[in-house]
Design an enzyme around this catalytic site. Structure first.
Site, PDB file in Angstrom:
ATOM      1  CD  GLN A 122      -2.751  -1.260   0.144  1.00  0.00           C
ATOM      2  OE1 GLN A 122      -3.356  -0.276  -0.248  1.00  0.00           O
ATOM      3  NE2 GLN A 122      -2.855  -2.435  -0.432  1.00  0.00           N
TER       4      GLN A 122
ATOM      5  CG  HIS B 287      -1.452  12.839  -1.282  1.00  0.00           C
ATOM      6  ND1 HIS B 287      -2.012  13.768  -2.118  1.00  0.00           N
ATOM      7  CD2 HIS B 287      -2.251  12.797  -0.197  1.00  0.00           C
ATOM      8  CE1 HIS B 287      -3.106  14.267  -1.570  1.00  0.00           C
ATOM      9  NE2 HIS B 287      -3.276  13.687  -0.395  1.00  0.00           N
TER      10      HIS B 287
ATOM     11  CE  LYS C 261     -18.128  -2.938  -1.557  1.00  0.00           C
ATOM     12  NZ  LYS C 261     -17.436  -4.216  -1.308  1.00  0.00           N
TER      13      LYS C 261
ATOM     14  NE  ARG D 142     -16.620  -3.670  -9.101  1.00  0.00           N
ATOM     15  CZ  ARG D 142     -17.535  -3.072  -9.842  1.00  0.00           C
ATOM     16  NH1 ARG D 142     -17.210  -2.616 -11.017  1.00  0.00           N
ATOM     17  NH2 ARG D 142     -18.764  -2.941  -9.399  1.00  0.00           N
TER      18      ARG D 142
END
Length: 314
Positions: free
Chosen positions: A141, A149, A204, A266
């Site tokens: 991640q 950022h 979500k 997806r």
């Protein structure tokens, strides 16, 4: 040559100190760009080098309780920031059009300065997002964009509140961003609470829509500057940068929305089972919006960054 370079750096440092708004100069982390740059460089070094190596031969920490407390605390902090922005002008005296930088020392201007600094400081707290990834061994991640950022936001905001702490129309995007973070961190808190809360997370899909609305609002608001007959905003450079930021991220999130929800593409599922400490890592299924579902438990979200069409963290 070296002496000249050092002299130029010192002159530039003195220039920054002279330009720093006296109303914000005594706030923590506002005395010099050296302090905040050092902190953010250390954060980046920990995220991509020190942290992963320190965790290499250790089992991941189980931090669900800490994450629940952290996320819900961030909900409260961002809600307070939104309230203060509203009371400092956006819900009281601002026109929501050409609102100039307030250079006075009125109670409202000082209140705006305090909340602008608090928003800036909250970006340092958000560095814990990455720390949780490191300690839980979610290194996949921690992308370049994620680290960039998290480091770039507080770095750029230092310059903003150094020159324009009571930023008028230039601080609208901060209020909107804090509003979005109230929603996002609330979602993350529920997600970390375990499977029993999954039935409350049916929305979500709309997380991406919330992001799109954010960038639309920011872009429309700041675009007014280009159509006004006259607006003497004191630092027009901020206007241009905010507009570019809003449009750029709107395009990226729009592309994700089309790919994920219109074309139905997806993100592929992938089970990662590396052997660590003699045991298999938990299988992870990657689903739309960059979320992760572990063994049917809570979805773990990164906080809003985008990497090649994936929504990472906000």
């Amino acid at each position: 040559m070296l002496g000249e370079a050092v002299s130029n750096i010192l002159q530039f440092h003195s220039y920054l100190q002279s330009r720093t708004d006296v109303r914000v100069r005594d706030y923590p982390l506002m005395q010099s760009p050296i302090e905040m740059t050092t902190i953010l460089a250390a954060y980046a070094f920990f995220s991509v080098y020190v942290g992963p190596r320190w965790m290499a031969n250790r089992k991941p920490f189980h931090l669900n309780t800490a994450m629940i407390i952290y996320n819900l605390s961030m909900v409260l902090l961002n809600a307070y920031i939104v309230y203060e922005f509203m009371m400092s002008g956006w819900a009281t005296t601002f026109t929501w059009r050409c609102d100039l930088i307030d250079t006075s020392s009125s109670p409202q201007a000082l209140r705006m300065i305090r909340v602008a600094w608090l928003f800036y400081f909250s970006k340092y707290i958000e560095l814990l997002d990455t720390v949780f990834f490191v300690l839980r061994k979610k290194q996949s991640q921690i992308t370049f964009l994620h680290v960039f950022h998290h480091a770039f936001m507080p770095w750029t905001w230092w310059w903003g509140i150094t020159l324009t702490p009571a930023g008028g129309m230039g601080c609208f995007h901060a209020m909107v961003n804090a509003t979005v973070h109230v929603i996002m961190y609330f979602y993350y808190g529920l997600s970390a609470a375990g499977p029993r809360f999954q039935k409350y997370l049916w929305w979500k899909k709309y997380m991406t829509a919330i992001q799109l609305i954010q960038f639309v609002l920011v872009s429309i608001h700041i675009s007014q500057y280009y159509f006004m007959e006259k607006c003497d905003y004191q630092v027009p450079l901020w206007i241009h940068l905010i507009w570019m930021y809003g449009v750029f991220f709107f395009l990226l999130f729009s592309n994700f929305w089309v790919q994920a929800y219109i074309r139905g593409k997806r993100l592929p599922s992938a089970n990662h089972n590396p052997k660590q400490n003699g045991s298999l890592a938990e299988p992870i299924t990657v689903v739309a919006n960059g979320k992760h579902m572990e063994n049917g438990n809570a979805h773990h979200y990164t906080n809003g960054k985008i990497v090649l069409g994936k929504v990472k963290e906000i």
